[in-house]
Scaffold this motif. Structure first.
Motif: not given
Length: 103
Positions: A23-25, A31-34, A78-79
């Motif tokens: 989801c962050a990707d 999702a990025n914040k999590i 990405g992460w």
């Protein structure tokens, strides 16, 4: 929510990591914040242990190994949570030496 509360083990919650990373990707800000919050929490835990055990000496300039194990540290598109944790820790402990065991 009942899915999480039915079994609150680390393994159960860790199963969500690939979904959150995907989801962050895809650009999901929640999702990025999590993930960012998780990075800071993991880094804070390492800093607490490093300080308590004086792993890098009294002045914090010495080096110490940090073994990076567990699925959460596997690189994703990405992460790379492991890399982010190390970058965060290096702000206070530049001598940290990350070790990623081979499978």
């Amino acid at each position: 929510m009942t899915w999480v509360y039915a079994d609150q083990s680390w393994a159960r919650v860790a199963e969500l990591v690939p979904t959150v990373v995907a989801c962050a990707d895809a650009g999901d800000q929640v999702a990025n914040k999590i993930l960012l919050d998780s990075v800071h929490e993991l880094a804070a835990s390492v800093r607490a242990v490093a300080q308590r055990l004086a792993l890098s000496g009294e002045d914090g300039s010495g080096s110490f190994p940090l073994v990076m194990v567990g699925g959460v540290f596997e690189a994703n598109k990405g992460w790379d949570i492991g890399r982010e944790v190390i970058n965060c820790i290096r702000k206070d402990y530049p001598g940290v030496d990350p070790i990623k065991p081979k499978a």
